[in-house]
Motif scaffolding. Structure first.
Motif, PDB file in Angstrom:
ATOM      1  N   PRO A  92       0.812  -1.225   0.000  1.00  0.00           N
ATOM      2  CA  PRO A  92       0.000   0.000   0.000  1.00  0.00           C
ATOM      3  C   PRO A  92       0.846   1.276   0.000  1.00  0.00           C
ATOM      4  N   CYS A  93       2.150   1.168   0.324  1.00  0.00           N
ATOM      5  CA  CYS A  93       3.015   2.350   0.371  1.00  0.00           C
ATOM      6  C   CYS A  93       4.450   1.885   0.124  1.00  0.00           C
ATOM      7  N   PRO A  94       5.391   2.831  -0.086  1.00  0.00           N
ATOM      8  CA  PRO A  94       6.768   2.413  -0.411  1.00  0.00           C
ATOM      9  C   PRO A  94       7.403   1.508   0.649  1.00  0.00           C
ATOM     10  N   CYS A  95       7.158   1.767   1.946  1.00  0.00           N
ATOM     11  CA  CYS A  95       7.808   0.925   2.968  1.00  0.00           C
ATOM     12  C   CYS A  95       7.075  -0.400   3.122  1.00  0.00           C
ATOM     13  N   GLY A  96       5.830  -0.448   2.671  1.00  0.00           N
ATOM     14  CA  GLY A  96       5.100  -1.711   2.641  1.00  0.00           C
ATOM     15  C   GLY A  96       4.330  -2.024   3.904  1.00  0.00           C
ATOM     16  N   ASN A  97       4.331  -1.101   4.881  1.00  0.00           N
ATOM     17  CA  ASN A  97       3.712  -1.438   6.162  1.00  0.00           C
ATOM     18  C   ASN A  97       2.430  -0.671   6.470  1.00  0.00           C
ATOM     19  N   PHE A  98       2.022   0.228   5.550  1.00  0.00           N
ATOM     20  CA  PHE A  98       0.861   1.053   5.874  1.00  0.00           C
ATOM     21  C   PHE A  98      -0.395   0.201   5.989  1.00  0.00           C
ATOM     22  N   HIS A  99      -1.147   0.439   7.069  1.00  0.00           N
ATOM     23  CA  HIS A  99      -2.447  -0.191   7.221  1.00  0.00           C
ATOM     24  C   HIS A  99      -3.311   0.754   8.030  1.00  0.00           C
ATOM     25  N   ALA A 129       2.851   1.979  11.939  1.00  0.00           N
ATOM     26  CA  ALA A 129       3.844   1.030  11.440  1.00  0.00           C
ATOM     27  C   ALA A 129       4.543   1.536  10.173  1.00  0.00           C
ATOM     28  N   CYS A 130       3.979   2.549   9.526  1.00  0.00           N
ATOM     29  CA  CYS A 130       4.498   3.031   8.234  1.00  0.00           C
ATOM     30  C   CYS A 130       5.497   4.161   8.444  1.00  0.00           C
ATOM     31  N   ASP A 131       6.646   4.084   7.748  1.00  0.00           N
ATOM     32  CA  ASP A 131       7.697   5.095   7.857  1.00  0.00           C
ATOM     33  C   ASP A 131       7.591   6.172   6.780  1.00  0.00           C
ATOM     34  N   CYS A 132       6.625   6.034   5.865  1.00  0.00           N
ATOM     35  CA  CYS A 132       6.600   6.935   4.703  1.00  0.00           C
ATOM     36  C   CYS A 132       5.951   8.265   5.058  1.00  0.00           C
ATOM     37  N   THR A 133       6.359   9.308   4.299  1.00  0.00           N
ATOM     38  CA  THR A 133       5.686  10.592   4.447  1.00  0.00           C
ATOM     39  C   THR A 133       4.410  10.565   3.616  1.00  0.00           C
TER      40      THR A 133
HETATM   41 ZN   LIG Z   1       4.943   3.116   4.337  1.00  0.00          ZN
END
Ligand SMILES: [Zn+2]
Length: 534
Positions: free
Chosen positions: A363-370, A376-380
């Motif tokens: 779902p996002c570049p780091c792969g952890n967004f939920h 859990a997500c590191d992305c901006t």
């Molecule tokens: Zn992410």
């Protein structure tokens, strides 16, 4: 007479063509000329053939003018497999070779690369070449000994697997008869699947807990041949479920089996002695793979890519947004037409590529967004929205089913919840749904709902009127594109075929809309909901 003809075969894409190798040996300016639209790999045949004849079968006519003509001239010719035909034609045309006469070459086809010592080396594409030879009435063929079993898969062909040029000469003169090729059985057990060149055994949907909505989406995709997108955080089982899709597909028909095996033969990856591939293949190129590897190309002849090697099977593109842009864009053609054309210089080849395309994305570049655990997500926010834009676009409008794969929050393992269904159970329903489609499409060129042209679908197989109204409303409301509308109609038919419903009504259209928009969980059929709740 200083003239002889031997027959060999050329490959253009996946199809073989008979080639006449005509050789003239006469006095004149000393030299060897090779003509007939040949590429570099083939022009080197002059040296291989000269050395093979000198070392294995007497003397090459080095003091004469040798002209080698490959016809028809308009067909591009490449590869090393013409060596054997050129060598026997030179020997038959050269009057100093008293034993081998031009008449002895009649009715044969010759395939194989020669080594310096006159030994024969395996070459790619033997199966489609021998299929072409058989269709042109040729009934006897010489191939390198390790490939006798592969050539022997073609009905009605007498195959001679040979080790050397001298042995071919001996057989032609009736001095030696080689052993018959080994008997070849079907490849693999009923459940064996090929991942590229490796067998995938013992995978079963039974191994996966939960994921009821995803399992249903996969069943519909397999039944109707619908391209499928799985979106979900890392570790939710996207790959596990995708690699089990081949286990719910029916066996290949005899025609499909020959087609797929021939493509693998052209690529040089048909396992020696394994027989025809009977199970749907599985290919999962890495997102860093080149366009040539995924779509086809390479040096020398245009080779089939993994989209074609997965023909009639499953092509899994994990982390799809990370694939090269040219690969993503080029996926339009196979998704739309079921084939892929590779143009290079003055040569182009078209390979079939009608696989079940399964895409997966985080779902996002780091792969952890939920949504339930955003921390859990590191992305901006910017990174996430840039990534989301990559996930839309015209290529993904060609995907029929969008499915969100959510983390499984309940207890896992045996003893909790209902026992998951096995691949065999699901495959039985997929086979039934495929049979219904086969009956409906018996006078058509396509086999599954996903391949029916939109206008034909609307005219010959409309939905029930109230179901059609429901779908049309989505178009008017702007939640569905016109292309999306056709895809929903196709999906509704597959949902109906899976449930044994004769024509899609409101229930099937609702479920089709849900599968298209990744909200299938709220609209799952009663059977699946009951299984999940019990
Ligand atoms: Zn992410």
């Amino acid at each position: 007479m200083a003239f002889a003809t031997a027959r060999s075969l050329a490959l253009k894409g996946p199809d073989g063509h008979v080639i006449d190798v005509q050789v003239d040996v006469s006095p004149g300016v000393v030299g060897t000329t090779l003509v007939g639209r040949v590429d570099k790999s083939l022009s080197e045949a002059r040296d291989r053939v000269r050395m093979a004849i000198n070392n294995d079968c007497g003397r090459f006519p080095a003091t004469k003018r040798v002209t080698i003509l490959l016809s028809p001239a308009d067909l591009p010719k490449g590869g090393t497999h013409y060596d054997l035909a050129i060598a026997v034609a030179v020997m038959a045309a050269d009057k100093s070779h008293k034993e081998l006469t031009p008449e002895l070459l009649d009715g044969w086809a010759f395939v194989g690369e020669l080594s310096v010592s006159g030994g024969l080396r395996p070459v790619p594409g033997v199966l489609p070449m021998v299929i072409a030879a058989a269709s042109h009435g040729i009934t006897r063929v010489f191939v390198p000994e390790p490939q006798a079993a592969e050539a022997g898969l073609v009905p009605g062909m007498t195959v001679f697997g040979v080790r050397s040029l001298a042995q071919v000469s001996a057989v032609l003169r009736g001095v030696e008869v080689p052993q018959a090729p080994p008997v070849v059985g079907p490849s693999g057990s009923p459940l064996a699947t090929w991942r590229g060149e490796d067998r995938l055994d013992d995978l079963d949907l039974r191994d996966l807990d939960g994921l009821e909505d995803v399992r249903y989406a996969v069943e519909v995709a397999a039944a109707g041949g619908h391209p499928l997108m799985l979106v979900g955080p890392r570790g939710t089982g996207k790959t596990s479920i995708a690699e089990r899709i081949p286990t719910i597909l029916p066996d290949l028909t005899t025609e499909q089996s020959l087609e797929v095996s021939a493509l693998h033969s052209v690529a040089g990856i048909l396992p020696q002695g394994a027989g025809l591939l009977r199970r749907p293949p599985w290919f999962a190129p890495h997102h860093g793979a080149s366009a040539a590897s995924v779509l086809g190309g390479g040096s020398g002849r245009v080779h089939p890519g993994q989209v074609s090697l997965a023909h009639h099977g499953v092509l899994f593109l994990d982390e799809f947004p990370h694939f090269r842009t040219d690969v993503i864009e080029a996926m339009r053609q196979p998704l739309e037409s079921g084939e892929v054309t590779i143009a290079r210089g003055d040569e182009s080849a078209t390979y079939p590529a009608r696989s079940l395309v399964v895409l997966a994305a985080n779902p996002c570049p780091c792969g952890n967004f939920h949504a339930q655990a955003p921390q859990a997500c590191d992305c901006t926010e910017v990174q996430r929205s840039h990534y989301q834009r990559k996930l839309s676009g015209p290529i993904l409008d060609r995907v029929d089913i969008w499915m969100e794969v959510r983390p499984q929050l309940g207890p896992r393992g045996q003893g909790f919840g209902p026992a998951p269904e096995s691949s065999a159970d699901v495959r039985a329903r997929v086979e039934d749904a495929r049979l219904r489609q086969a009956r409906r499409f018996r006078d058509c060129s396509w086999l599954v709902n996903a391949s029916v042209p939109g206008p034909v679908l609307a005219e010959r197989w409309p939905l029930e009127p109230d179901a059609q109204r429901l779908v049309d409303d989505q178009l008017s409301a702007g939640t569905l594109t016109r292309r999306g509308l056709t895809r929903v109609q196709r999906l509704a038919w597959t949902v109906a075929d899976c449930a044994g419903v004769p024509r899609p009504g409101v229930a099937e259209a609702t479920l089709a809309l849900a599968l298209r928009s990744s909200s299938a969980a709220c609209a799952l059929p009663a059977r699946v909901v009951t299984a999940a709740a019990s």
